[in-house]
Design an enzyme around this catalytic site. Structure first.
Site, short mmCIF file in Angstrom:
data_model
loop_
_atom_site.label_atom_id
_atom_site.label_comp_id
_atom_site.label_asym_id
_atom_site.label_seq_id
_atom_site.Cartn_x
_atom_site.Cartn_y
_atom_site.Cartn_z
N SER A 278 75.46 46.11 9.11
CA SER A 278 75.71 46.82 10.38
C SER A 278 74.64 47.82 10.78
CB SER A 278 77.06 47.53 10.30
OG SER A 278 77.11 48.40 9.18
N SER A 279 73.53 47.88 10.08
CA SER A 279 72.46 48.77 10.53
C SER A 279 71.95 48.28 11.88
CB SER A 279 71.31 48.78 9.53
OG SER A 279 70.17 49.40 10.11
#
Length: 324
Positions: free
Chosen positions: A128-129
């Site tokens: 999810s970066s």
């Protein structure tokens, strides 16, 4: 404590400067891009911690001494090496690993897990970066299930009496019912232990208090590319925690087929939620826990609060819990 994320191969991350402060908002924007010295380096550092601990505890300086500590003979968790504490190690894919090649992406995560899992109490799978192109696409149900299943299998093969827990770190921006449902489906089908809700956001919250005009310099900063973090994320984070809690508590997708399946689902271990996003006070930590989280995490709050932030928030939380 969480360290990482680590990628299989070393990578520089994005060009500097890559982190920016908005002091009036106690907020930050970062685009680090998962700068990492690589999983082998991370494993070497973590292994040395165990070796130093084993020697100091009187176990000697042999490989067998390290194994005895990891197997619990020193009466400390194998990751943190401190009673009552846990060490989480975050893993991620390399930026240059092709976005659409799920087999290659799985190999990235498994490579990291194979090297660092021995020294972790919790493994955190970062999909999810916002600063690694294509990474958030991996949160769709099918690729996420494939990745998490591979990570769980690798974690279970760790040569240690206790195996590390596995958590997946998700984005606050993928918040449609379909997206959250798909992530929860992947969590149940893969066997991971829980979810970290969430990561930094690509959105730009309105300044607080309402009507506040950002200084000119901060207005420029707000236009920087990267993930935003800070107190403005709190309300959305708590709302997301509640939504994930409700969906995860329904059990595996098959559990909604009949009353009998629902009853069986209630007997399964409850999935854990860590709340992350805008938590800066004990009152906020309690709200996150009441929404369904088991752990309240802080990042940006520690940057602005400095040394003693965790101690302060824990004391405030105790006081909150004593209120009627």
């Amino acid at each position: 404590m969480e360290v990482g994320g680590t990628t299989p191969l070393p990578q520089e991350g994005n060009p500097k400067p890559r982190v920016f402060r908005l002091p009036s908002q106690h907020a930050m924007i970062n685009r680090y891009g998962l700068n990492s010295k690589g999983a082998d380096h991370m494993a070497k550092v973590l292994k040395q911690r165990v070796a130093d601990f084993a020697y100091a505890a009187g176990f000697g300086m042999h490989e067998e001494s390290e194994q005895r500590v990891l197997d619990g003979e020193a009466n400390v968790p194998p990751g943190s090496l401190v009673p009552g504490k846990l060490l989480a190690v975050q893993v991620a894919k390399n930026k240059l690993t092709p976005d659409g090649d799920i087999e290659a992406i799985k190999r990235d995560y498994v490579y990291c897990v194979d090297r660092v899992a021995r020294y972790a109490d919790i493994l955190i799978v970062n999909v999810s970066s916002p600063n690694t192109p294509g990474l958030r696409d991996l949160q769709a149900a099918a690729p996420l299930t494939a990745i998490l299943t591979a990570v769980v299998a690798s974690a279970k093969n760790v040569e240690r009496k206790t195996k590390p827990y596995v958590m997946v770190k998700v984005s606050p921006d993928e918040d449609s019912n379909e997206q959250i449902s798909g992530i929860c489906e992947a969590v149940w089908n893969s066997g991971v232990d829980g979810v970290i809700v969430g990561n930094t956001t690509n959105r730009r919250p309105n300044p607080v208090p309402k009507g506040f005009v950002l200084p000119e310099e901060e207005q420029k900063t707000l236009k920087e590319t990267g993930g935003y973090s800070g107190p403005q994320l709190f309300d959305r984070s708590v709302a997301l925690v509640a939504r994930y809690r409700a969906l995860l508590d329904q059990g595996p997708p098959s559990a909604v087929d009949s009353d009998k399946s629902v009853e069986k689902a209630s007997e399964l271990p409850r999935k854990v939620i860590f709340a992350s996003g805008g938590i800066t006070t004990g009152k906020e930590a309690r709200e996150a826990l009441k929404a369904g989280a088991s752990v309240a995490m802080m990042y940006t709050g520690v940057v602005y609060g400095g040394i003693g932030t965790v101690t302060r928030v824990k004391q405030e939380l105790r006081e909150e819990l004593q209120k009627k």
